[in-house]
Design a protein around this motif. Structure first.
Motif, mmCIF file in Angstrom:
data_model
loop_
_atom_site.group_PDB
_atom_site.id
_atom_site.type_symbol
_atom_site.label_atom_id
_atom_site.label_comp_id
_atom_site.label_asym_id
_atom_site.label_seq_id
_atom_site.Cartn_x
_atom_site.Cartn_y
_atom_site.Cartn_z
ATOM 1 N N ASP A 6 -0.363 9.913 -3.266
ATOM 2 C CA ASP A 6 -0.073 11.282 -3.716
ATOM 3 C C ASP A 6 1.326 11.726 -3.290
ATOM 4 N N MET A 7 1.627 11.464 -2.001
ATOM 5 C CA MET A 7 2.948 11.861 -1.504
ATOM 6 C C MET A 7 4.049 11.028 -2.174
ATOM 7 N N THR B 224 0.882 -1.165 0.000
ATOM 8 C CA THR B 224 0.000 0.000 0.000
ATOM 9 C C THR B 224 0.923 1.219 0.000
ATOM 10 N N ALA B 225 0.362 2.393 -0.290
ATOM 11 C CA ALA B 225 1.183 3.606 -0.326
ATOM 12 C C ALA B 225 0.321 4.817 -0.038
ATOM 13 N N TYR B 226 0.974 5.850 0.432
ATOM 14 C CA TYR B 226 0.355 7.181 0.467
ATOM 15 C C TYR B 226 0.623 7.717 -0.937
ATOM 16 N N THR C 62 10.252 7.189 -0.087
ATOM 17 C CA THR C 62 8.878 7.089 -0.596
ATOM 18 C C THR C 62 7.979 6.325 0.379
ATOM 19 N N PRO C 63 6.824 6.917 0.710
ATOM 20 C CA PRO C 63 5.928 6.268 1.669
ATOM 21 C C PRO C 63 5.145 5.108 1.054
ATOM 22 N N VAL C 64 5.855 3.977 0.951
ATOM 23 C CA VAL C 64 5.275 2.732 0.457
ATOM 24 C C VAL C 64 5.434 1.714 1.587
ATOM 25 N N PHE C 65 4.411 0.893 1.778
ATOM 26 C CA PHE C 65 4.406 -0.014 2.935
ATOM 27 C C PHE C 65 4.146 -1.437 2.479
#
Lengths: 77, 147
Positions: B63-64, B59-61, B128-131
Protein backbone atom coordinates in the motif's frame (compact mmCIF):
# COMPACT_ATOMS: atom_id res chain seq x y z
CA UNK A 1 -4.52 1.95 22.93
CA UNK A 2 -4.50 -1.02 20.59
CA UNK A 3 -2.09 -0.69 17.66
CA UNK A 4 -1.26 -2.83 14.65
CA UNK A 5 2.35 -3.22 13.61
CA UNK A 6 3.63 -4.67 10.35
CA UNK A 7 7.12 -6.12 9.92
CA UNK A 8 8.98 -6.51 6.64
CA UNK A 9 12.11 -8.18 5.26
CA UNK A 10 14.80 -8.95 7.81
CA UNK A 11 12.68 -7.31 10.53
CA UNK A 12 10.04 -10.02 10.03
CA UNK A 13 12.84 -12.58 10.36
CA UNK A 14 13.74 -11.13 13.76
CA UNK A 15 10.15 -10.93 15.03
CA UNK A 16 9.19 -14.23 13.34
CA UNK A 17 5.90 -12.68 12.31
CA UNK A 18 4.66 -10.27 9.65
CA UNK A 19 2.25 -8.36 11.85
CA UNK A 20 0.78 -8.18 15.29
CA UNK A 21 -1.68 -6.20 17.33
CA UNK A 22 -0.59 -5.02 20.77
CA UNK A 23 -1.61 -2.81 23.65
CA UNK A 24 0.46 0.39 23.81
CA UNK A 25 0.42 2.78 26.74
CA UNK A 26 3.22 5.21 25.76
CA UNK A 27 3.10 8.41 23.71
CA UNK A 28 5.99 8.57 21.25
CA UNK A 29 7.48 6.26 18.65
CA UNK A 30 10.54 5.97 20.92
CA UNK A 31 8.29 4.51 23.66
CA UNK A 32 6.95 1.96 21.24
CA UNK A 33 10.47 1.03 20.07
CA UNK A 34 11.64 0.55 23.66
CA UNK A 35 8.79 -1.82 24.26
CA UNK A 36 9.57 -3.73 21.03
CA UNK A 37 13.27 -3.86 21.94
CA UNK A 38 12.40 -5.57 25.20
CA UNK A 39 10.39 -8.22 23.32
CA UNK A 40 12.75 -8.58 20.36
CA UNK A 41 16.23 -7.71 21.65
CA UNK A 42 17.84 -8.42 18.27
CA UNK A 43 15.94 -5.46 16.78
CA UNK A 44 18.45 -3.16 18.50
CA UNK A 45 21.13 -4.39 16.11
CA UNK A 46 18.94 -4.13 13.01
CA UNK A 47 18.59 -1.09 10.82
CA UNK A 48 15.04 0.10 10.08
CA UNK A 49 12.74 3.08 9.60
CA UNK A 50 9.27 3.53 11.07
CA UNK A 51 6.17 4.43 9.05
CA UNK A 52 2.84 5.54 10.47
CA UNK A 53 -0.16 5.74 8.19
CA UNK A 54 2.24 4.91 5.31
CA UNK A 55 4.55 7.89 5.90
CA UNK A 56 8.06 7.75 7.41
CA UNK A 57 8.21 9.26 10.89
CA UNK A 58 10.87 9.95 13.54
CA UNK A 59 11.27 8.66 17.10
CA UNK A 60 9.77 11.87 18.49
CA UNK A 61 6.51 11.51 16.54
CA UNK A 62 3.38 10.72 18.56
CA UNK A 63 1.82 7.33 18.02
CA UNK A 64 -1.76 8.00 16.85
CA UNK A 65 -3.04 4.45 16.60
CA UNK A 66 -2.81 4.36 12.81
CA UNK A 67 -0.99 1.48 11.17
CA UNK A 68 2.67 1.29 12.13
CA UNK A 69 5.29 -0.49 10.01
CA UNK A 70 8.95 -1.31 10.65
CA UNK A 71 10.82 -1.06 7.36
CA UNK A 72 14.36 -2.35 6.78
CA UNK A 73 16.60 -0.63 4.18
CA UNK A 74 14.80 -0.34 0.85
CA UNK A 75 16.18 -2.49 -1.95
CA UNK A 76 13.76 -2.30 -4.84
CA UNK A 77 14.74 -2.23 -8.49
CA UNK B 1 -2.13 10.09 -19.02
CA UNK B 2 -2.13 11.18 -15.39
CA UNK B 3 -4.32 9.26 -13.01
CA UNK B 4 -5.60 10.39 -9.63
CA UNK B 5 -5.64 7.10 -7.75
CA UNK B 6 -2.50 5.05 -7.10
CA UNK B 7 -2.26 2.16 -9.54
CA UNK B 8 -0.87 -1.22 -8.65
CA UNK B 9 2.71 -1.21 -9.88
CA UNK B 10 3.45 -4.78 -8.82
CA UNK B 11 3.47 -7.91 -10.93
CA UNK B 12 4.00 -11.42 -9.63
CA UNK B 13 7.36 -12.80 -10.85
CA UNK B 14 9.66 -11.56 -13.62
CA UNK B 15 8.58 -8.97 -16.22
CA UNK B 16 8.68 -10.73 -19.59
CA UNK B 17 10.23 -9.34 -22.77
CA UNK B 18 6.84 -9.96 -24.44
CA UNK B 19 5.17 -7.66 -21.94
CA UNK B 20 7.83 -4.99 -22.54
CA UNK B 21 7.59 -5.33 -26.33
CA UNK B 22 3.82 -5.12 -26.16
CA UNK B 23 4.03 -1.93 -24.07
CA UNK B 24 6.14 -0.34 -26.80
CA UNK B 25 3.68 -1.51 -29.44
CA UNK B 26 0.74 0.05 -27.58
CA UNK B 27 2.35 3.49 -27.85
CA UNK B 28 2.50 3.50 -31.64
CA UNK B 29 -0.98 5.07 -31.78
CA UNK B 30 0.21 8.01 -29.66
CA UNK B 31 1.79 10.00 -32.44
CA UNK B 32 2.57 13.15 -30.44
CA UNK B 33 5.39 11.13 -28.89
CA UNK B 34 8.82 11.65 -30.42
CA UNK B 35 10.99 9.84 -27.87
CA UNK B 36 10.68 6.91 -25.49
CA UNK B 37 13.19 5.92 -22.85
CA UNK B 38 13.18 2.64 -20.98
CA UNK B 39 14.93 1.41 -17.86
CA UNK B 40 15.08 -2.32 -17.21
CA UNK B 41 16.39 -3.55 -13.88
CA UNK B 42 17.84 -7.05 -14.22
CA UNK B 43 18.72 -9.41 -11.37
CA UNK B 44 22.50 -9.70 -11.22
CA UNK B 45 24.24 -12.93 -10.25
CA UNK B 46 26.52 -11.26 -7.68
CA UNK B 47 29.19 -13.43 -6.11
CA UNK B 48 29.43 -12.79 -2.37
CA UNK B 49 31.96 -14.75 -0.28
CA UNK B 50 32.22 -17.34 -3.02
CA UNK B 51 28.46 -17.86 -3.28
CA UNK B 52 26.48 -16.85 -6.37
CA UNK B 53 23.08 -15.11 -6.24
CA UNK B 54 20.61 -17.24 -8.19
CA UNK B 55 17.45 -15.17 -7.62
CA UNK B 56 15.96 -12.26 -5.67
CA UNK B 57 12.73 -12.70 -3.78
CA UNK B 58 10.88 -9.38 -3.57
CA UNK B 59 8.40 -8.35 -0.91
CA UNK B 60 6.93 -4.89 -0.34
CA UNK B 61 4.78 -2.81 1.94
CA UNK B 62 2.45 -2.72 -1.01
CA UNK B 63 0.00 0.00 0.00
CA UNK B 64 2.75 2.43 0.97
CA UNK B 65 4.86 1.48 -2.05
CA UNK B 66 2.00 2.07 -4.48
CA UNK B 67 1.39 5.42 -2.80
CA UNK B 68 5.08 6.34 -3.16
CA UNK B 69 5.16 5.19 -6.80
CA UNK B 70 2.15 7.43 -7.36
CA UNK B 71 3.88 10.43 -5.71
CA UNK B 72 6.99 9.84 -7.84
CA UNK B 73 4.76 9.69 -10.91
CA UNK B 74 2.98 12.95 -10.00
CA UNK B 75 6.23 14.79 -9.36
CA UNK B 76 7.74 13.47 -12.62
CA UNK B 77 4.75 14.82 -14.55
CA UNK B 78 5.15 18.16 -12.75
CA UNK B 79 8.88 18.43 -13.45
CA UNK B 80 9.04 17.12 -17.00
CA UNK B 81 7.02 17.45 -20.20
CA UNK B 82 5.98 13.81 -20.36
CA UNK B 83 3.26 12.30 -22.54
CA UNK B 84 3.12 9.10 -20.54
CA UNK B 85 4.91 7.07 -17.97
CA UNK B 86 4.64 3.50 -16.74
CA UNK B 87 6.29 1.67 -13.85
CA UNK B 88 6.18 -2.08 -13.18
CA UNK B 89 7.99 -3.84 -10.35
CA UNK B 90 8.17 -7.55 -9.59
CA UNK B 91 7.10 -9.27 -6.42
CA UNK B 92 8.09 -12.82 -5.51
CA UNK B 93 10.97 -14.69 -7.10
CA UNK B 94 12.92 -13.25 -10.03
CA UNK B 95 15.86 -15.36 -11.27
CA UNK B 96 19.27 -13.95 -12.19
CA UNK B 97 19.06 -12.55 -15.72
CA UNK B 98 15.35 -11.79 -15.49
CA UNK B 99 13.78 -8.32 -15.35
CA UNK B 100 12.43 -7.01 -12.03
CA UNK B 101 11.84 -3.32 -12.81
CA UNK B 102 10.45 -1.73 -15.98
CA UNK B 103 10.16 2.06 -16.24
CA UNK B 104 8.90 3.55 -19.49
CA UNK B 105 8.70 7.30 -20.19
CA UNK B 106 7.56 9.05 -23.34
CA UNK B 107 7.68 12.67 -24.48
CA UNK B 108 7.56 14.71 -27.66
CA UNK B 109 11.31 15.43 -27.26
CA UNK B 110 14.34 13.29 -26.40
CA UNK B 111 16.19 15.43 -23.80
CA UNK B 112 13.24 15.24 -21.45
CA UNK B 113 13.09 11.46 -21.37
CA UNK B 114 16.77 11.06 -20.43
CA UNK B 115 16.40 13.36 -17.43
CA UNK B 116 12.98 12.08 -16.40
CA UNK B 117 14.02 8.43 -16.43
CA UNK B 118 17.01 9.00 -14.18
CA UNK B 119 14.92 11.06 -11.76
CA UNK B 120 12.25 8.36 -11.58
CA UNK B 121 14.57 5.37 -11.18
CA UNK B 122 16.63 7.09 -8.46
CA UNK B 123 13.44 8.05 -6.59
CA UNK B 124 12.14 4.47 -6.80
CA UNK B 125 15.38 3.10 -5.35
CA UNK B 126 15.40 5.63 -2.50
CA UNK B 127 11.75 6.02 -1.55
CA UNK B 128 9.71 2.87 -2.19
CA UNK B 129 9.48 0.24 0.55
CA UNK B 130 10.44 -2.79 -1.51
CA UNK B 131 12.74 -5.45 -0.06
CA UNK B 132 14.94 -7.86 -1.98
CA UNK B 133 16.14 -11.12 -0.48
CA UNK B 134 19.15 -12.43 -2.42
CA UNK B 135 18.91 -16.20 -2.66
CA UNK B 136 22.17 -18.07 -3.21
CA UNK B 137 22.61 -21.31 -5.16
CA UNK B 138 22.90 -23.24 -1.86
CA UNK B 139 19.51 -21.76 -0.75
CA UNK B 140 21.03 -19.56 1.95
CA UNK B 141 20.16 -15.87 1.68
CA UNK B 142 21.05 -12.30 2.56
CA UNK B 143 19.07 -9.06 2.36
CA UNK B 144 19.96 -6.75 -0.49
CA UNK B 145 20.79 -3.10 0.25
CA UNK B 146 20.62 -0.48 -2.51
CA UNK B 147 23.89 1.40 -2.97
Amino acid sequence: MRINIKYFGQIAEVTQKEEESLEFSGIFVSDLLNSLFSTYSELKNTSFKVAQNQELISNTTKVTGAEIALLPPFSGG
Amino acid sequence: MQSKKPKNVFQQGAISSDFIGNSIFKHQTKTSIGAHNIFLGQVRADVIDGKTVSAIEYTAYEDMANKKFHEIRESAFEKFDLTCMHIYHSLGTVKAGEICLFVFVSSPRRKVVFEALEFIVEAIKAETPVFGKEIFEDESHQWKINS
